[in-house]
Design a protein around this motif. Structure first.
Motif, mmCIF file in Angstrom:
data_model
loop_
_atom_site.group_PDB
_atom_site.id
_atom_site.type_symbol
_atom_site.label_atom_id
_atom_site.label_comp_id
_atom_site.label_asym_id
_atom_site.label_seq_id
_atom_site.Cartn_x
_atom_site.Cartn_y
_atom_site.Cartn_z
ATOM 1 N N SER A 11 0.849 -1.186 0.000
ATOM 2 C CA SER A 11 0.000 0.000 0.000
ATOM 3 C C SER A 11 0.876 1.225 0.000
ATOM 4 C CB SER A 11 -0.901 0.000 1.232
ATOM 5 O OG SER A 11 -1.541 1.255 1.379
ATOM 6 N N SER A 12 0.348 2.346 -0.501
ATOM 7 C CA SER A 12 1.116 3.578 -0.515
ATOM 8 C C SER A 12 1.222 4.196 0.872
ATOM 9 C CB SER A 12 0.457 4.596 -1.464
ATOM 10 O OG SER A 12 -0.857 4.876 -1.031
ATOM 11 N N GLU A 42 -6.163 -8.862 -0.892
ATOM 12 C CA GLU A 42 -5.819 -7.449 -1.025
ATOM 13 C C GLU A 42 -6.600 -6.588 -0.031
ATOM 14 O OE1 GLU A 42 -5.853 -3.938 -4.476
ATOM 15 O OE2 GLU A 42 -6.944 -5.812 -4.775
ATOM 16 N N CYS A 62 -10.947 -0.339 -9.800
ATOM 17 C CA CYS A 62 -11.199 -0.711 -11.194
ATOM 18 C C CYS A 62 -11.195 -2.230 -11.320
ATOM 19 C CB CYS A 62 -10.138 -0.092 -12.099
ATOM 20 S SG CYS A 62 -10.338 -0.509 -13.852
ATOM 21 N N ARG A 210 5.816 -0.962 -11.816
ATOM 22 C CA ARG A 210 4.683 -0.595 -10.956
ATOM 23 C C ARG A 210 4.208 0.821 -11.240
ATOM 24 N NH1 ARG A 210 8.157 -2.210 -7.068
ATOM 25 N NH2 ARG A 210 8.001 -0.187 -6.012
ATOM 26 N N HIS A 211 5.133 1.706 -11.536
ATOM 27 C CA HIS A 211 4.774 3.118 -11.686
ATOM 28 C C HIS A 211 4.231 3.458 -13.072
ATOM 29 C CE1 HIS A 211 7.871 3.951 -8.278
ATOM 30 N NE2 HIS A 211 6.704 3.573 -7.812
ATOM 31 N N ARG A 214 -0.762 0.316 -15.909
ATOM 32 C CA ARG A 214 -2.061 0.532 -15.288
ATOM 33 C C ARG A 214 -2.176 -0.332 -14.034
ATOM 34 N NH1 ARG A 214 -5.553 -0.909 -20.600
ATOM 35 N NH2 ARG A 214 -4.303 -2.802 -20.249
ATOM 36 N N GLY A 215 -2.870 0.199 -13.040
ATOM 37 C CA GLY A 215 -3.021 -0.549 -11.804
ATOM 38 C C GLY A 215 -3.737 -1.873 -11.988
ATOM 39 N N SER A 216 -4.525 -1.998 -13.058
ATOM 40 C CA SER A 216 -5.289 -3.219 -13.310
ATOM 41 C C SER A 216 -4.526 -4.230 -14.162
ATOM 42 C CB SER A 216 -6.602 -2.867 -14.007
ATOM 43 O OG SER A 216 -6.346 -2.138 -15.204
ATOM 44 N N ASP A 217 -3.280 -3.921 -14.537
ATOM 45 C CA ASP A 217 -2.477 -4.827 -15.364
ATOM 46 C C ASP A 217 -1.617 -5.717 -14.473
ATOM 47 O OD1 ASP A 217 -3.480 -3.644 -17.668
ATOM 48 O OD2 ASP A 217 -1.821 -2.222 -17.822
#
Length: 307
Positions: A11-12, A42, A62, A210-211, A214-217
Motif C-alpha cells: 500500500s502507498s 488485497e 477498477c 509498478r509506476h 495501469r493498476g489493473s495490469d
C-alpha cells in the motif's frame, strides 16, 4: 534523474507511521478484503470521500471484466463512521450482499462489518480494523503474493492471473496481450558489480513497472531477471506501444549504485496477443518467449512482436 531502486510497499501508506493507539480515539478503519479474485487478500481502504467500483479506469476500484459495468457501485462510510452505505449505480448484472442482490432503488443499503459484497467475479469482505490488524494483514498478504525484492507479483501469482485473464478473454471475445521482459546483459551486472548491484537493478526495474503500468495490469517476476506483464483488453499493437514506453523509460534513466557507480540498464521485450490457435495460457506464453528470443537476437534493447 536516477530510478528509485527501493520497492514500494503493498500500500502507498507508510505502515511504520500508522498510530497504534491514540488514547480513547477510535483508530479503526473500514476496508474491503478481497476474498475472490486477484490479488487474493488485497486490503482496500475505504476513503472518506467514498469509493466507486466499476470497469472504467477512473473508478477508485477498477475491476476490468465485462460482467462489471463501467460505473457499477459506490461505497460510502456513514457520517458517524458506524457503518458503510452501498449504492448500486444502475449496474447491468447487479451487486450482491451475502448472496442477495441489492436493489438500485429506493436508496443505499447499510452494511456492517463481515458482510460479503460480490461484483461480477470479485468478492470482498467488509472489515473494520485497527492499525495493528491492518499492519499484520498487509504484511501477511505481501509475503504470499509479492516478490520481496521487486515489489511486483511473484511467479505463482502472475501465472494464476494470466490463466484467469485468458479464460475471461475467451469467454467474452476480448483482446488480451502479454509482454515478457528480460534485462539485457544482467549477468554482466552481477559479475562486474556484485550481487548487491544486481538486486538494485531488479528492484529499480520492478519500481518502473509498478509506476508506469495501469493498476489493473497484472505484472510479476517469473524468476531471475525475467518479468511477465498481462494486458487485458489490449491488442498486440497497443502492447508493443506499452513495451516501447517501458524500454525508453529504462534506457533514458541512470541507476546510481551504492558504491557511487552509475549504471545504464536496457531491456528486451517479447510481445504476443492471444489467438484462437493458442491451446492455453502456456501456448500464449511460449509465443511471447519466442518473440523475446527474437528481440535478443536482433540486438537487444527492443520490443519484438510474435507472429
Amino acid at each position: 534523474m536516477p530510478l528509485d531502486p527501493t520497492p514500494s510497499p503493498l500500500s502507498s501508506r507508510d505502515l511504520a507511521a500508522e498510530p497504534e493507539f491514540l488514547g480513547d480515539i477510535d483508530t479503526r478503519e473500514w476496508a474491503l478484503i478481497r476474498y475472490v479474485g486477484q490479488p487474493m487478500g488485497e486490503f482496500i481502504a475505504l476513503p472518506a470521500e467514498g469509493l466507486d467500483l466499476g470497469r472504467a479506469p477512473e473508478n477508485g476500484l477498477c475491476l476490468r471484466e465485462p460482467e462489471v459495468s463501467r460505473r457499477h457501485a459506490r461505497l460510502q462510510v456513514s457520517a458517524d463512521l458506524a457503518s458503510v452505505e452501498l449504492r448500486d449505480l444502475g449496474s447491468t448484472n447487479g451487486v450482491f450482499v451475502n448472496g442477495k442482490r441489492v436493489q438500485a432503488d429506493p436508496g443505499p443499503v447499510r452494511l456492517k462489518a463481515e458482510d460479503v459484497i460480490r461484483v461480477g467475479r470479485h468478492a470482498f469482505k467488509l472489515k473494520r480494523m485497527d492499525a495493528l490488524e491492518r499492519r499484520y494483514h498487509r504484511d501477511m498478504v505481501a509475503s504470499t503474493i509479492l516478490d520481496p525484492l521487486t515489489g511486483v507479483g511473484n511467479r505463482a501469482t502472475v501465472l494464476y492471473q494470466l490463466t484467469s485473464q485468458v479464460e475471461l478473454a475467451r469467454r467474452h471475445h476480448r483482446p488480451l496481450a502479454v509482454i515478457l521482459a528480460d534485462l539485457d546483459w544482467f549477468k554482466q551486472v552481477n559479475d562486474t558489480h556484485g550481487s548487491r548491484a544486481g538486486d538494485q537493478a531488479l528492484a529499480a526495474f520492478g519500481a518502473l513497472l509498478r509506476h508506469r503500468l495501469r493498476g489493473s495490469d497484472p505484472v510479476g517476476r517469473l524468476g531471475g531477471d525475467e518479468f511477465l506483464i498481462v494486458l487485458p483488453d489490449t491488442s498486440v499493437m497497443l502492447a508493443i506501444s506499452a513495451a516501447e514506453d517501458l524500454r525508453r523509460a529504462l534506457a533514458e534513466h541512470t541507476l546510481s549504485l551504492d558504491d557511487g557507480v552509475d549504471l545504464q540498464l536496457t531491456c528486451s521485450f517479447g510481445v504476443a496477443e492471444l489467438k484462437a490457435g493458442d491451446a492455453d495460457s502456456g501456448a500464449l506464453l511460449a509465443r511471447a518467449d519466442a518473440a523475446l528470443f527474437g528481440a535478443k537476437a536482433g540486438g537487444r534493447d527492443r520490443a519484438f512482436p510474435a507472429p
